[in-house]
Design a protein around this motif. Structure first.
Motif, PDB file in Angstrom:
ATOM      1  N   ARG A 114       0.935  -1.154   0.270  1.00  0.00           N
ATOM      2  CA  ARG A 114       0.099   0.273  -0.371  1.00  0.00           C
ATOM      3  C   ARG A 114       0.897   1.631   0.442  1.00  0.00           C
ATOM      4  O   ARG A 114       0.316   2.234  -0.679  1.00  0.00           O
ATOM      5  CB  ARG A 114      -1.092  -0.005   1.359  1.00  0.00           C
ATOM      6  N   ALA A 115       1.791   1.385   0.853  1.00  0.00           N
ATOM      7  CA  ALA A 115       2.321   2.707   1.156  1.00  0.00           C
ATOM      8  C   ALA A 115       3.487   2.636  -0.127  1.00  0.00           C
ATOM      9  O   ALA A 115       3.929   4.064  -0.364  1.00  0.00           O
ATOM     10  CB  ALA A 115       3.454   2.196   2.329  1.00  0.00           C
ATOM     11  N   PHE A 116       3.647   2.232  -0.608  1.00  0.00           N
ATOM     12  CA  PHE A 116       4.661   1.916  -2.202  1.00  0.00           C
ATOM     13  C   PHE A 116       3.929   2.164  -3.113  1.00  0.00           C
ATOM     14  O   PHE A 116       4.569   2.701  -4.329  1.00  0.00           O
ATOM     15  CB  PHE A 116       5.580   0.950  -2.235  1.00  0.00           C
ATOM     16  N   ALA A 117       2.939   2.201  -2.740  1.00  0.00           N
ATOM     17  CA  ALA A 117       1.686   2.208  -4.985  1.00  0.00           C
ATOM     18  C   ALA A 117       2.664   4.095  -5.514  1.00  0.00           C
ATOM     19  O   ALA A 117       2.679   3.379  -6.326  1.00  0.00           O
ATOM     20  CB  ALA A 117       0.415   2.407  -4.549  1.00  0.00           C
ATOM     21  N   ALA A 118       1.763   5.290  -4.738  1.00  0.00           N
ATOM     22  CA  ALA A 118       2.122   6.094  -4.837  1.00  0.00           C
ATOM     23  C   ALA A 118       3.880   5.766  -6.475  1.00  0.00           C
ATOM     24  O   ALA A 118       4.197   5.767  -7.092  1.00  0.00           O
ATOM     25  CB  ALA A 118       2.063   6.970  -4.100  1.00  0.00           C
ATOM     26  N   ASP A 119       4.370   5.413  -5.509  1.00  0.00           N
ATOM     27  CA  ASP A 119       6.261   5.621  -5.666  1.00  0.00           C
ATOM     28  C   ASP A 119       6.259   4.675  -6.308  1.00  0.00           C
ATOM     29  O   ASP A 119       6.945   5.009  -7.811  1.00  0.00           O
ATOM     30  CB  ASP A 119       6.826   5.182  -4.630  1.00  0.00           C
ATOM     31  N   TYR A 120       5.980   4.175  -6.734  1.00  0.00           N
ATOM     32  CA  TYR A 120       5.513   2.700  -7.929  1.00  0.00           C
ATOM     33  C   TYR A 120       5.222   3.347  -9.182  1.00  0.00           C
ATOM     34  O   TYR A 120       5.918   3.283 -10.496  1.00  0.00           O
ATOM     35  CB  TYR A 120       5.466   0.747  -7.000  1.00  0.00           C
ATOM     36  N   ALA A 121       3.764   3.591  -8.855  1.00  0.00           N
ATOM     37  CA  ALA A 121       3.523   4.180  -9.859  1.00  0.00           C
ATOM     38  C   ALA A 121       4.038   5.878 -11.262  1.00  0.00           C
ATOM     39  O   ALA A 121       4.141   5.348 -11.539  1.00  0.00           O
ATOM     40  CB  ALA A 121       2.383   4.968 -10.004  1.00  0.00           C
ATOM     41  N   GLU A 122       4.691   6.288 -10.052  1.00  0.00           N
ATOM     42  CA  GLU A 122       5.712   7.140 -10.351  1.00  0.00           C
ATOM     43  C   GLU A 122       7.078   7.190 -11.341  1.00  0.00           C
ATOM     44  O   GLU A 122       7.097   7.783 -12.471  1.00  0.00           O
ATOM     45  CB  GLU A 122       6.459   8.415  -9.330  1.00  0.00           C
ATOM     46  N   ARG A 123       6.998   5.618 -11.184  1.00  0.00           N
ATOM     47  CA  ARG A 123       8.440   5.006 -12.126  1.00  0.00           C
ATOM     48  C   ARG A 123       7.770   3.868 -12.714  1.00  0.00           C
ATOM     49  O   ARG A 123       9.117   3.639 -13.043  1.00  0.00           O
ATOM     50  CB  ARG A 123       9.407   4.846 -10.753  1.00  0.00           C
TER      51      ARG A 123
END
Ligand code: BT5
Length: 324
Positions: free
Chosen positions: A257-266
């Motif tokens: 959950r906490a990584f979803a945004a950071d993943y999507a950006e990259r």
């Protein structure tokens, strides 16, 4: 302090002047042969030590290769407890698995400057010449085996962030590739031993290309230093370990959950036309990649609008931009 550490200290204290083997032997109450063995072991850890007849040993350079001696002093995170490895091994994942089986605690690291039998997924090989960073962590999360697949993605985010510290702009190719504009710069290999509902141990292996080797390492690899200038592999390994320690703690606490945004950006696949194949080569899904879900599955929207969530597989881009 061990005799080896004392020998190293004496060489450091000499500030680049020669120190005779006999004086070291006298000082530490051991034979000259023992001193020469300690020097050989330090050389194997990446210390550049010259042995000049008549003038003794001279420390020329401390290791900047990714050995325990080179990496450990640069690591800030207190999570990493024990550093194993040296100049060379077959595969740090194999070494870490053996350590995990024999009870090594979470936070144990195996790190080497080069591998002779580096492994990728599905028996593929990982080219591991000197100039890269090759490391494997022993982890013991209290999670179910099914939850582990998202760790690879979380570690991808961590590796990308560590490269960003040096000014690079990496992107992530599901499930385990870290890419630069010119190709694949790092890969992640998570292996585990588990019972039906409980992970016993995990080994998280990371290989990163830092300096371009003098003999080209095959077609495709990208090198961090080509993008951002010369870097010591040890520095990169330490940055990776610091980011991985943070990411792992976060992943244990919250999952993906906490990584979803950071993943999507990259996410290198977002909006791309892709085909996903299983290990046997049959196509499991094809269409446009629309991101990953909270379980770490790749979402692929087919032409008719149906979305398939793929848990495992190999992705190829359906245009010429796939450089893996
Ligand atoms: C991976 O596998 O990307 C996981 C690589 C993990 C390597 C680390 S190094 C430390 C630890 N110890 C080990 O023994 N392994 C881990 P995969 O997705 O299967 O990709 C493998 C493919 O990447 C190969 O088939 C090549 O096409 C390509 N490749 C091999 N070496 C490479 C390199 N150095 N840089 C970029 N691409 C490479």
């Amino acid at each position: 302090m061990s005799t080896r550490e004392s020998v190293l200290d004496a060489l450091v204290a000499a500030g680049g002047d020669g120190v005779s083997g006999q004086s070291l032997a006298d000082r530490f109450g051991v034979s000259r042969v023992a001193i020469s063995k300690h020097v050989a072991a330090l050389q194997a850890q990446g210390y550049t030590i010259e042995a000049v007849t008549g003038r003794g040993y001279r420390l020329v350079a401390t290791p900047s290769v990714s050995t325990p001696a080179g990496v450990q002093p640069l690591v800030r995170s207190p999570f990493w407890l024990r550093f194993e490895g040296g100049m060379e091994t077959g595969s740090t994942n194999d070494d870490a698995r053996a350590l995990a089986r024999s009870g090594a605690p979470e936070g144990t690291i195996v790190v080497v400057a080069r591998q002779t039998a580096g492994r990728g997924r599905l028996g593929r090989s990982w080219l591991s010449p000197e100039g890269g960073a090759y490391l494997s962590a022993v982890l013991r999360p209290q999670v179910a085996p099914a939850d582990v697949s998202t760790l690879t993605l979380a570690l991808g985010v961590a590796v990308a962030k560590s490269f960003e510290r040096f000014g690079a702009r990496p992107r992530l190719k599901w499930p385990n590739d870290v890419l630069l504009e010119t190709g694949k710069v790092a890969g992640i290999l998570v292996e585990m031993a588990a019972e039906a509902d409980r992970v016993e141990w995990l080994v998280a292996g990371i290989g990163a290309n830092v300096l371009r080797p003098s003999a080209p390492a095959g077609v495709g690899p990208a090198y961090l230093s080509d993008a951002v200038g010369a870097l010591a592999p040890a520095e990169v390994a330490a940055a990776v370990l610091d980011e991985v320690a943070d990411a792992y703690a976060q992943w244990v606490a919250t999952g993906f959950r906490a990584f979803a945004a950071d993943y999507a950006e990259r996410d290198a696949l977002l909006g791309e036309s892709v085909a996903v194949r299983d290990a046997a080569g049959s196509v499991k899904a094809s269409g446009v990649a629309t991101g990953v879900d909270i379980g770490g599955r790749l979402l692929v929207r087919a032409q008719d609008g149906t979305v398939t969530a793929v848990a495992a597989g190999e992705v190829t881009l359906r245009d010429s931009r796939d450089r893996n």
